[in-house]
Scaffold this motif. Structure first.
Motif, PDB file in Angstrom:
ATOM      1  N   ASN A   1     111.418 -87.328 -11.329  1.00 50.94           N
ATOM      2  CA  ASN A   1     111.238 -85.874 -11.187  1.00 50.94           C
ATOM      3  C   ASN A   1     110.291 -85.333 -12.258  1.00 50.94           C
ATOM      4  O   ASN A   1     110.333 -84.174 -12.630  1.00 50.94           O
ATOM      5  N   LEU A   2     109.449 -86.242 -12.723  1.00 49.72           N
ATOM      6  CA  LEU A   2     108.359 -85.898 -13.632  1.00 49.72           C
ATOM      7  C   LEU A   2     108.818 -85.305 -14.963  1.00 49.72           C
ATOM      8  O   LEU A   2     108.099 -84.523 -15.571  1.00 49.72           O
ATOM      9  N   LEU A   3     110.024 -85.629 -15.393  1.00 47.76           N
ATOM     10  CA  LEU A   3     110.369 -85.279 -16.775  1.00 47.76           C
ATOM     11  C   LEU A   3     109.515 -86.140 -17.705  1.00 47.76           C
ATOM     12  O   LEU A   3     109.236 -85.762 -18.837  1.00 47.76           O
ATOM     13  N   GLU A   4     109.158 -87.326 -17.212  1.00 46.36           N
ATOM     14  CA  GLU A   4     108.111 -88.108 -17.867  1.00 46.36           C
ATOM     15  C   GLU A   4     106.940 -88.159 -16.900  1.00 46.36           C
ATOM     16  O   GLU A   4     107.117 -88.502 -15.732  1.00 46.36           O
ATOM     17  N   VAL A   5     105.763 -87.793 -17.380  1.00 50.07           N
ATOM     18  CA  VAL A   5     104.598 -87.819 -16.508  1.00 50.07           C
ATOM     19  C   VAL A   5     103.973 -89.212 -16.579  1.00 50.07           C
ATOM     20  O   VAL A   5     103.627 -89.676 -17.651  1.00 50.07           O
ATOM     21  N   PRO A   6     103.867 -89.899 -15.424  1.00 45.68           N
ATOM     22  CA  PRO A   6     103.327 -91.264 -15.429  1.00 45.68           C
ATOM     23  C   PRO A   6     101.884 -91.277 -15.943  1.00 45.68           C
ATOM     24  O   PRO A   6     101.131 -90.327 -15.711  1.00 45.68           O
ATOM     25  N   THR A   7     101.527 -92.365 -16.628  1.00 45.87           N
ATOM     26  CA  THR A   7     100.140 -92.484 -17.075  1.00 45.87           C
ATOM     27  C   THR A   7      99.285 -93.058 -15.955  1.00 45.87           C
ATOM     28  O   THR A   7      98.072 -92.902 -15.957  1.00 45.87           O
ATOM     29  N   GLN A   8      99.932 -93.735 -15.018  1.00 45.17           N
ATOM     30  CA  GLN A   8      99.189 -94.377 -13.935  1.00 45.17           C
ATOM     31  C   GLN A   8     100.123 -94.566 -12.755  1.00 45.17           C
ATOM     32  O   GLN A   8     101.343 -94.639 -12.922  1.00 45.17           O
ATOM     33  N   GLY A   9      99.562 -94.653 -11.584  1.00 41.40           N
ATOM     34  CA  GLY A   9     100.382 -94.894 -10.409  1.00 41.40           C
ATOM     35  C   GLY A   9     100.760 -93.606  -9.706  1.00 41.40           C
ATOM     36  O   GLY A   9     100.434 -92.505 -10.163  1.00 41.40           O
ATOM     37  N   GLN A  10     101.441 -93.745  -8.561  1.00 43.46           N
ATOM     38  CA  GLN A  10     101.783 -92.581  -7.762  1.00 43.46           C
ATOM     39  C   GLN A  10     103.249 -92.595  -7.358  1.00 43.46           C
ATOM     40  O   GLN A  10     103.854 -93.661  -7.214  1.00 43.46           O
ATOM     41  N   ILE A  11     103.801 -91.400  -7.206  1.00 44.01           N
ATOM     42  CA  ILE A  11     105.149 -91.270  -6.666  1.00 44.01           C
ATOM     43  C   ILE A  11     105.064 -90.333  -5.468  1.00 44.01           C
ATOM     44  O   ILE A  11     104.620 -89.194  -5.603  1.00 44.01           O
ATOM     45  N   PHE A  12     105.457 -90.835  -4.318  1.00 44.66           N
ATOM     46  CA  PHE A  12     105.512 -89.971  -3.142  1.00 44.66           C
ATOM     47  C   PHE A  12     106.952 -89.581  -2.907  1.00 44.66           C
ATOM     48  O   PHE A  12     107.832 -90.439  -2.848  1.00 44.66           O
ATOM     49  N   PHE A  13     107.192 -88.278  -2.807  1.00 49.90           N
ATOM     50  CA  PHE A  13     108.532 -87.799  -2.489  1.00 49.90           C
ATOM     51  C   PHE A  13     108.455 -87.095  -1.145  1.00 49.90           C
ATOM     52  O   PHE A  13     107.699 -86.142  -0.981  1.00 49.90           O
ATOM     53  N   GLU A  14     109.207 -87.608  -0.188  1.00 44.00           N
ATOM     54  CA  GLU A  14     109.173 -87.102   1.184  1.00 44.00           C
ATOM     55  C   GLU A  14     107.738 -87.006   1.684  1.00 44.00           C
ATOM     56  O   GLU A  14     107.338 -86.018   2.299  1.00 44.00           O
ATOM     57  N   GLY A  15     106.951 -88.051   1.348  1.00 41.32           N
ATOM     58  CA  GLY A  15     105.598 -88.149   1.867  1.00 41.32           C
ATOM     59  C   GLY A  15     104.524 -87.446   1.052  1.00 41.32           C
ATOM     60  O   GLY A  15     103.341 -87.596   1.322  1.00 41.32           O
ATOM     61  N   LEU A  16     104.936 -86.642   0.036  1.00 43.92           N
ATOM     62  CA  LEU A  16     103.939 -85.913  -0.744  1.00 43.92           C
ATOM     63  C   LEU A  16     103.792 -86.514  -2.135  1.00 43.92           C
ATOM     64  O   LEU A  16     104.785 -86.865  -2.785  1.00 43.92           O
ATOM     65  N   ASP A  17     102.547 -86.620  -2.577  1.00 47.06           N
ATOM     66  CA  ASP A  17     102.266 -87.207  -3.887  1.00 47.06           C
ATOM     67  C   ASP A  17     102.611 -86.192  -4.982  1.00 47.06           C
ATOM     68  O   ASP A  17     101.884 -85.226  -5.196  1.00 47.06           O
TER      69      ASP A  17
ATOM     70  N   CYS B   1     100.116 -80.398  -7.256  1.00 44.27           N
ATOM     71  CA  CYS B   1     101.370 -80.108  -6.559  1.00 44.27           C
ATOM     72  C   CYS B   1     102.295 -79.277  -7.434  1.00 44.27           C
ATOM     73  O   CYS B   1     102.276 -79.363  -8.661  1.00 44.27           O
ATOM     74  N   ASN B   2     103.055 -78.418  -6.783  1.00 44.77           N
ATOM     75  CA  ASN B   2     103.977 -77.549  -7.513  1.00 44.77           C
ATOM     76  C   ASN B   2     105.286 -78.288  -7.733  1.00 44.77           C
ATOM     77  O   ASN B   2     106.140 -78.354  -6.855  1.00 44.77           O
ATOM     78  N   ILE B   3     105.439 -78.833  -8.935  1.00 42.48           N
ATOM     79  CA  ILE B   3     106.575 -79.699  -9.216  1.00 42.48           C
ATOM     80  C   ILE B   3     107.902 -78.943  -9.134  1.00 42.48           C
ATOM     81  O   ILE B   3     108.922 -79.515  -8.771  1.00 42.48           O
ATOM     82  N   ASN B   4     107.900 -77.646  -9.424  1.00 44.69           N
ATOM     83  CA  ASN B   4     109.148 -76.872  -9.373  1.00 44.69           C
ATOM     84  C   ASN B   4     109.786 -76.932  -7.988  1.00 44.69           C
ATOM     85  O   ASN B   4     110.996 -76.944  -7.842  1.00 44.69           O
ATOM     86  N   LEU B   5     108.904 -76.978  -6.977  1.00 41.03           N
ATOM     87  CA  LEU B   5     109.375 -77.017  -5.600  1.00 41.03           C
ATOM     88  C   LEU B   5     110.133 -78.312  -5.313  1.00 41.03           C
ATOM     89  O   LEU B   5     111.153 -78.317  -4.637  1.00 41.03           O
ATOM     90  N   TYR B   6     109.610 -79.440  -5.844  1.00 41.09           N
ATOM     91  CA  TYR B   6     110.249 -80.726  -5.579  1.00 41.09           C
ATOM     92  C   TYR B   6     111.481 -80.938  -6.425  1.00 41.09           C
ATOM     93  O   TYR B   6     112.440 -81.562  -5.988  1.00 41.09           O
ATOM     94  N   ARG B   7     111.439 -80.390  -7.635  1.00 41.04           N
ATOM     95  CA  ARG B   7     112.603 -80.566  -8.503  1.00 41.04           C
ATOM     96  C   ARG B   7     113.840 -79.897  -7.916  1.00 41.04           C
ATOM     97  O   ARG B   7     114.955 -80.311  -8.179  1.00 41.04           O
ATOM     98  N   GLN B   8     113.634 -78.848  -7.117  1.00 43.93           N
ATOM     99  CA  GLN B   8     114.786 -78.209  -6.467  1.00 43.93           C
ATOM    100  C   GLN B   8     115.524 -79.192  -5.575  1.00 43.93           C
ATOM    101  O   GLN B   8     116.716 -79.062  -5.351  1.00 43.93           O
ATOM    102  N   LYS B   9     114.764 -80.155  -5.035  1.00 47.11           N
ATOM    103  CA  LYS B   9     115.373 -81.087  -4.082  1.00 47.11           C
ATOM    104  C   LYS B   9     115.836 -82.365  -4.749  1.00 47.11           C
ATOM    105  O   LYS B   9     116.323 -83.268  -4.093  1.00 47.11           O
ATOM    106  N   ILE B  10     115.591 -82.470  -6.067  1.00 46.51           N
ATOM    107  CA  ILE B  10     115.970 -83.669  -6.793  1.00 46.51           C
ATOM    108  C   ILE B  10     116.973 -83.273  -7.877  1.00 46.51           C
ATOM    109  O   ILE B  10     116.606 -82.660  -8.872  1.00 46.51           O
TER     110      ILE B  10
END
Lengths: 247, 233
Positions: A55-71, A77-86
């Motif tokens: 949930n991006l409390l640590e921001v990756p230095t490399q690589g990707q995380i797709f949550f429900e299909g969105l990177d 991307c608006n991380i606040n929106l995804y954190r509501q679901k995590i």
């Protein structure tokens, strides 16, 4: 594709460094809806960092995380929106000490989901009943035991109706006698079909409740399997060594 | 005793000299009150900018820029005497403008106090466990909501004693208002002294007024502190 097999998280070559120290060295895996994934590994292996990356409390230095299909690693991307679901549960509970239990639970639903207060409180009370703590609604966190605090932390996250719950060593800071009550709540949650990712040292719990166990060591996934296979027939030499020490 | 009574009457009653004191109290209160408000707002904003810039892994360029400006402000304001700041504000900045002297004083003391309040608030924000911030963000609250609903209330409670101290300092610091011929308590007392040639009465009178004000203020802060500590039972 049935709903059961829907992919929630797709993690691709995830790396994370703190200065010169590389903690995660290319983790790739998928987490499907309804799965209960237990992550185990020695301390310093990067398992907590991996969980916190989800949930991006640590921001990756490399690589990707797709949550429900969105990177979600895309800076746009608006991380606040995804954190509501995590939902996230921490080792040290992190309840807000200046608020009552009810306020702890209703803050985010009111401020983020814009629910009205009465509705949010009604829902919070119902959740409190589920974990047997409804009489603590107006208490402050400092008046609760560790086990009670962690149960509150779990239902606080539940108030946001997350699609997945992340647990970062939820029982590590508890007195031994309180571990059971928290694990019971988590087991109920798993039974109800919640997708869960749990960093834990509770091997018995991982074996009974998890649908998949992941062994993280030196920043990489060294082995992942069903609990039965994982614990009874470990293949990785490091995992064998680790299991022989903790069980 | 009879002498005391005559002197009292001469200094406080004759020619309505008590008015110097009541006017002074009104000025001191007005200036202090609005300066505290200005100082709180300024201090809070600066503290949030400073602690955000310090906490962020990779602060954006505008945050870095704001942080530099804030640091500059803190250095200048804390590095020069309040009296010089007051004189500069009155004679240099507002030198050619007809402006209420009280506004000059409010601006000066507010801007001055803001620098100290900023550091007090910053220490408070930094003292709140990082886990509180993470818990807020992981519930979906944005940065500002997390700050406002979770971090600031806890920080405020932690720094209230230091903040109370700053208010007391500010109240007493307004005693230099006389340098721009603004009649505060001190200036009023001093005017009376120059009329009656009696130093004892007006100056001790002024001291007593300050003492009472400060006592009331610290009492109020103490009450607020106890009220906010309810959650620590």
């Amino acid at each position: 594709m049935s709903a059961k097999e829907q992919t929630l998280f797709e993690i691709k070559d995830l790396c994370k460094s703190f200065g010169d120290l590389q903690v995660l060295k290319g983790i790739s895996t998928e987490i499907k809806k309804g799965e209960v994934v237990a992550i185990i590994g020695p301390s310093g292996s990067g398992k907590s960092t991996f969980l916190r990356s989800l949930n991006l409390l640590e921001v990756p230095t490399q690589g990707q995380i797709f949550f429900e299909g969105l990177d979600i690693t895309d800076p746009k991307c608006n991380i606040n929106l995804y954190r509501q679901k995590i939902g996230m549960v921490f080792q040290h509970f992190n309840l807000f000490p200046n608020m009552t239990i009810l306020q702890n639970m209703t803050l985010a639903p009111i401020k983020v989901l814009k629910k009205d207060k009465a509705e949010a409180e009604k829902e919070a009370i119902q959740l409190l009943k589920r974990v047997g703590l409804e009489e603590k609604a107006n208490a402050y966190p400092s008046q609760l035991s560790g086990g009670q605090k962690q149960r509150i932390a779990i239902v606080r996250a539940m108030c946001m109706h997350p699609d997945v719950m992340l647990f970062d060593e939820p029982t590590s800071a508890l007195d031994p006698e309180m571990v059971g009550e928290v694990l019971n709540v988590m087991a109920d949650l798993a039974k109800a079909g919640m997708t869960m990712v749990i960093v834990t040292h509770e091997m018995g719990f991982a074996r009974e409740v998890a649908t998949r166990v992941v062994f993280v060591d030196e920043g990489q996934i060294k082995e992942e399997n069903t609990p039965a296979e994982f614990f009874d027939h470990p293949k990785n030499p490091r995992l064998k060594e680790f299991l022989s020490k903790v069980i | 005793m009879e002498d005391f009574k005559t002197r009292f009457i001469a200094n406080f009653i004759t020619d309505d000299r008590w008015k110097y004191f009541t006017d002074g109290i009104s000025t001191t209160f007005t200036v202090s009150f609005f300066a505290v408000i200005l100082g709180l707002v300024l201090g809070l904003v600066i503290a949030i900018i400073r602690s955000s810039a310090e906490k962020a892994d990779h602060p954006s360029w505008w945050l870095k820029g704001l942080n530099v400006i804030c640091k500059l402000y803190l250095t200048i304001i804390r590095g020069t005497p309040a009296m010089i700041q007051l004189l500069i504000m009155y004679y240099a900045i507002f030198g050619s403008v007809a402006i209420d002297k009280r506004i000059v004083a409010i601006l000066t003391f507010g801007i001055n106090s803001g620098a100290y309040v900023a550091e007090i608030f910053r220490s408070g924000i930094m003292s709140v466990d990082q886990g509180q911030f993470e818990a807020g963000r992981s519930l979906g609250l944005n940065y500002v909501q997390t700050m406002w609903h979770i971090i600031i209330p806890q920080a405020f409670k932690n720094v209230l004693p230091a903040l109370g101290n700053e208010f007391i300092t500010l109240l007493k610091e307004t005693s230099i208002c006389g340098y721009i011929a603004l009649t505060d308590i001190t200036h009023g007392a001093n005017t009376v002294r120059s009329q009656t040639y009696d130093a004892f009465m007006p100056l001790f009178g002024a001291a007593a007024i300050y003492l009472v004000c400060v006592s009331v203020l610290s009492n109020l802060v103490g009450r607020l502190e106890r009220r906010l500590r309810v959650s620590e039972r």
